[in-house]
Design a protein around this motif. Structure first.
Motif: not given
Length: 442
Positions: A52-62, A222-228, A338-343
């Protein structure tokens, strides 16, 4: 915002594009590279890092790197943690050599700082400009073949698989992801034949929907998630003077530098953004975005950020300015919530787009001088090595080195720019240096 704001900021009319075209291009680029939001955390979590931490880092750095590319460089290129380098990070540095993820992140951080310095001194731009014109064209072709191979082999399509007794073979295409990919290829190809605007994006959506009853597209609860929280400033400084650290740093530097240079040249060639001398305007700003992305990414807790070849999908949709990059960055930000939606979008839905982009990027091949073997042989090696070794950097290495050798043998060494000789020397060091390191470690 009014169209005048976008015109003033991104010079749309100068680049013969519109707001709607740029928005569609940015969305298409995001759709074709959104897989990194799942793949990068998956790879780095194998090294013991938080998924989850890397997911947030990936999205933010991109998001940050792509915003810099769009707003500062005004170019339609998107950036994210690079494939290949994340595998080197996890499987070689951490699992293979036994170092901590913090040690590897420190190497990535130092790499980013070095790249900022090299960009400020115009060294990276000079390297980009010293590559001969025919090789630049062949880099575009090679990246096209590379992208198509990604789509066929491991972008979720699984059409091409490892063979029995032969390196590669065709999978069973009568069901599952391979069949969905083929259906998507036919749909998207048909849209292109009829010149439907947004054909690539519409093809992704249609293929995703078709994948639902076929069990390939998995609907979320669910289509919504809080960013870790990301993994902030997880550095380890006490081993940075070791031989291992220098080897790891050199590998990150080398692969990222020439992957980025190759991608910028290849996609810019397809977009007809190079000048009469084969140079990319604002290249320094584009390279700066890459360097900032790597530095910020390391601070957030992810591997090297680089310019993505999937940017070619947005270029194919007409993206020509930084507005498309800004749109891509916006979707990376939304992905945090919205990570579940994009997934939901399966690899089988984006694979057809990657395959067709491979076709689009072959067009410069007709302009390569195949009658002059000192030009055509290096060009051929450049574009054939990339997909076969799964490396843009390897293709450039073989192309530049063979270019110099053949020009010298033909008594035409003076045609080779001085800096190109230096680049070839770096390639030779890259080949020899790991052997030297291995001997030292033993």
């Amino acid at each position: 915002m009014s169209n005048s704001f976008f015109e003033k900021t991104f010079k749309l009319s100068q680049h013969k594009t519109t707001v709607s075209t740029e928005v569609l291009a940015g969305l298409t680029t995001f759709m074709t590279m959104a897989y990194i939001l799942a793949v990068n955390p998956g790879i780095l979590s194998a090294a013991g890092m938080s998924f989850s931490g890397v997911f947030t880092a990936t999205a933010l750095s991109a998001m940050v790197a792509t915003l810099v590319m769009g707003l500062y460089a005004n170019m339609p290129f998107a950036l994210a943690p690079g494939m290949g380098l994340n595998a080197f990070f996890a499987f070689t540095v951490v699992l293979g050599m036994g170092y901590t993820p913090q040690f590897a992140l420190t190497a990535v951080f130092v790499e980013g700082l070095i790249f900022i310095l090299l960009t400020a001194l115009n060294i990276r731009e000079a390297i980009l400009n010293c590559i001969p014109l025919n090789l630049k064209k062949s880099i575009s072709v090679g990246i096209g073949l590379f992208i198509a191979f990604i789509g066929l082999y491991n972008a979720g399509a699984g059409i091409v698989i490892q063979g029995t007794g032969i390196p590669l073979d065709i999978a069973d295409i009568t069901s599952g992801a391979p069949l969905v990919t083929i259906i998507g290829l036919l749909i998207t190809g048909s849209l292109l034949v009829f010149k439907v605007r947004g054909a690539l994006f519409l093809g992704i959506i249609a293929t995703t929907v078709i994948g639902i009853p076929m069990g390939v597209t998995k609907l979320p609860e669910s289509i919504f998630s809080s960013p870790p929280a990301p993994i902030l400033f997880a550095f380890e400084w006490h081993n940075i003077l070791t031989v291992d650290f220098l080897f790891i740093l050199f590998t990150f530097l080398f692969v990222d530098m020439f992957d980025t240079v190759g991608t910028l040249i290849g996609v810019a060639t397809k977009a007809d953004m190079l000048d009469d001398q084969g140079r990319l305007p604002n290249a320094k700003k584009a390279l700066f975005a890459d360097a900032v992305g790597t530095t910020v990414g390391a601070c957030l807790g992810t591997s090297t950020v680089t310019t993505y070849v999937e940017s070619a999908s947005g270029v194919a949709e007409g993206g020509r300015t930084g507005l498309s990059a800004v749109v891509t960055a916006l979707f990376f930000f939304l992905a945090l919530f919205f990570s579940p939606l994009f997934a939901v979008i399966p690899g089988a839905a984006t694979a057809p787009v990657l395959i067709l982009i491979g076709l689009f990027m072959l067009t410069p091949i007709k302009d390569i001088d195949f009658e002059d073997y000192t030009e055509s042989i290096p060009s051929f090696l450049t574009f054939i090595i990339m997909p076969l070794t799964y490396s843009i950097a390897n293709g450039i290495m073989w192309g530049v080195t063979s270019y110099i050798v053949l020009k010298t043998v033909a008594g035409r060494g003076r045609e080779v720019p001085v800096l190109t000789w230096f680049i070839a020397a770096l390639f030779i060091i890259k080949i020899i240096f790991p052997v030297f390191i291995q001997g030292t470690l033993e």
